[in-house]
Enzyme design. Structure first.
Site, PDB file in Angstrom:
ATOM      1  CG  HIS A 236       8.702  60.312 -13.867  1.00 37.30           C
ATOM      2  ND1 HIS A 236       9.113  59.774 -15.057  1.00 37.30           N
ATOM      3  CD2 HIS A 236       7.480  59.768 -13.618  1.00 37.30           C
ATOM      4  CE1 HIS A 236       8.202  58.951 -15.520  1.00 37.30           C
ATOM      5  NE2 HIS A 236       7.186  58.930 -14.651  1.00 37.30           N
ATOM      6  CG  ASP A 269      12.082  60.234 -16.800  1.00 40.05           C
ATOM      7  OD1 ASP A 269      12.260  60.434 -15.582  1.00 40.05           O
ATOM      8  OD2 ASP A 269      11.000  59.858 -17.283  1.00 40.05           O
ATOM      9  CB  SER A 350       6.413  55.625 -15.001  1.00 35.97           C
ATOM     10  OG  SER A 350       5.615  56.493 -15.755  1.00 35.97           O
TER      11      SER A 350
END
Length: 489
Positions: A236, A269, A350
């Site tokens: 993402h 992910d 992230s």
């Protein structure tokens, strides 16, 4: 491209002034320490002769002599006559002093020369001095009082000066902390296993990633896998919401480079990207997550809110936590078998590393939990989630080598039932579940020793394994079957 879940007294009495040498008026109280005088009564004289003196009394009053333990002696005719004429009586003679020795007969007296030594103060001797001696002693007392007043004045002045110094402050220059010399340079060797030591080791291997698209810009983090620019991050972070964009990496040493995507896997992910025309990077050291205990100390490093090189610390709060990250709610494609940590993780962390006390990467920071109404960017509430490195390493290897990755599957479609567990709604023909004897309507309650509470628990448990792994499936409360997991893209 942020990785967050919507969430959210009285006045003092003035002494009555008195005339020096006169007795206090009726009803007045003499100051403390001064013997009180009463008319027609003798006063008690102090035991110390140096403190005694005779004062002429006004007409009509008796002289104030020493109070004695024996009966008072009667006046001689001369003394009586003098008293009748209103003259004070001072004793037998100007050149003699009359002492009534303690323990003598009531009328016995001893004659001492004028310059004879004074008896000891401890003898409680009664004294009746002559007129000149009384005057001299009075003058001595006045001088002594004056001297005492002078001493008190000096002492008072000293106390006043000290108080003024304390409240007024020292006006003279003095040494302060600002005048101290600069200390020698500190040689701070970080203890092994400390956050400082971990940060020194890992920071050179952490990258800030910036994505600019037609919809805006965002930041994330990444982990250097090789000297020539391979980087592991979250899907993402680099997906650009499907609109493409320009991806740039900024390294710890200040260099920047354009980055291209090598491979992505939305189901896990994860993504691998490559920075071109760069070398000499510091690859991270990868650890293992299967034997990582709950409570183990960990450090998270990344670029929260664009602040590159941020270091936070915490512990492993839980393991095997089913978490949806980076995808739409209700999609099994984004369910992770996550490590939970209380190390502060925020948007921008992230793709960055979660490392152990040896500085080895044990997880890829991917998601946070933020309660609220989903307005604005979320922030850390001590619930962060990372992809275990055991799973991430396998996926990253496939992405680097092939541009794609496979996921483990049991070959069933599942849903929620009336009881804890994952309800099998459909069995894929020829898949691992069918071969193991699992049927529609079965309720899966365990995978190996791991309890299954809901469908997400089953997805996370299966994906924690690699394709080809053999697992034990518990159906209901007592039936078990063995299944060999398959792989799918």
């Amino acid at each position: 491209m942020t990785d967050h879940t919507p969430g959210s007294g009285g006045q003092p009495e003035e002494p009555t002034p008195q005339t020096e040498g006169s007795p206090a008026g009726t009803g007045d109280t003499p100051p403390a320490g001064v013997p009180q005088q009463q008319p027609q009564q003798p006063q008690a004289q102090q035991s110390d002769p140096a403190q005694s003196h005779a004062t002429p009394q006004p007409e009509g009053q008796q002289p104030y002599g020493a109070q004695q333990t024996e009966p008072a002696r009667p006046y001689s005719p001369q003394q009586y006559a003098a008293q009748q004429e209103g003259q004070p009586s001072y004793g037998p003679s100007e050149n003699q002093q009359s002492y009534a020795a303690q323990g003598a007969t009531p009328h016995a007296t001893q004659q001492f020369p004028q310059h004879a030594p004074w008896p000891s103060a401890g003898g409680h001797t009664a004294v009746q001095p002559g007129p000149h001696q009384a005057h001299g002693r009075r003058g001595g007392l006045v001088a002594g009082v004056a001297a005492l007043a002078l001493v008190c004045g000096l002492v008072g002045g000293g106390v006043g000066g000290f108080v003024g110094y304390q409240f007024g402050g020292d006006r003279s220059p003095g040494v302060t902390s600002l005048d101290q010399p600069r200390p020698a340079r500190s040689v701070n060797n970080a203890p092994q296993g400390s956050v400082q030591q971990v940060a020194q080791k890992v920071l050179p291997s952490v990258v800030q990633l910036q994505m600019v698209t037609s919809r805006g810009a965002g930041e994330g983090s990444g982990i250097v896998l090789s000297q020539d620019g391979y980087i592991l991050t979250n899907n993402h972070v680099v997906s650009g919401d499907g609109s493409g964009g320009r991806l740039t990496a900024q390294f710890h040493d200040g260099r920047t480079a354009q980055v291209r995507v090598i491979g992505t896997d939305p189901k896990s992910d994860l993504a691998v990207v490559k920075a071109d025309n760069i070398s000499g990077l510091t690859p991270a050291e990868l650890g293992r997550s299967d034997d990582l205990p709950v409570g183990a100390p960990v450090v998270a490093i990344g670029s929260p809110f664009g602040l590159s090189g941020t270091v936070t610390s915490g512990i492993i709060s839980a393991k095997d936590r089913p978490v949806r990250a980076g995808g739409e709610s209700g999609s099994e494609d984004t369910v992770l078998n996550a490590l939970q940590t209380d190390a502060a993780i925020n948007p921008g962390n992230s793709g960055g590393p979660l490392v152990d006390v040896d500085g080895n990467v044990v997880g890829i920071n991917s998601a946070i939990y933020s309660p609220g109404n989903g307005q604005g960017q979320a922030g850390s509430v001590g619930l962060g989630f990372a992809i275990p490195i055991d799973q991430a390493k396998r996926i990253a290897t496939e992405l680097k080598d092939h541009g794609s990755a496979t996921q483990s599957t049991l070959g069933v479609l599942i849903g929620a039932g009336d009881q804890p567990g994952a309800l099998v709604r459909n069995v894929v023909p020829g898949g691992p579940a069918e071969q193991a004897g699992i049927r529609n309507g079965d309720l899966i309650t365990k995978v190996d020793d791991r309890p299954i509470q809901d469908p997400d628990s089953l997805v996370a448990a299966v994906r924690s394994h690699a394709p080809g792994d053999r697992v034990k499936i518990t159906i209901g409360g007592d039936r078990t079957v063995d299944a060999t997991l398959a792989g799918q893209g």
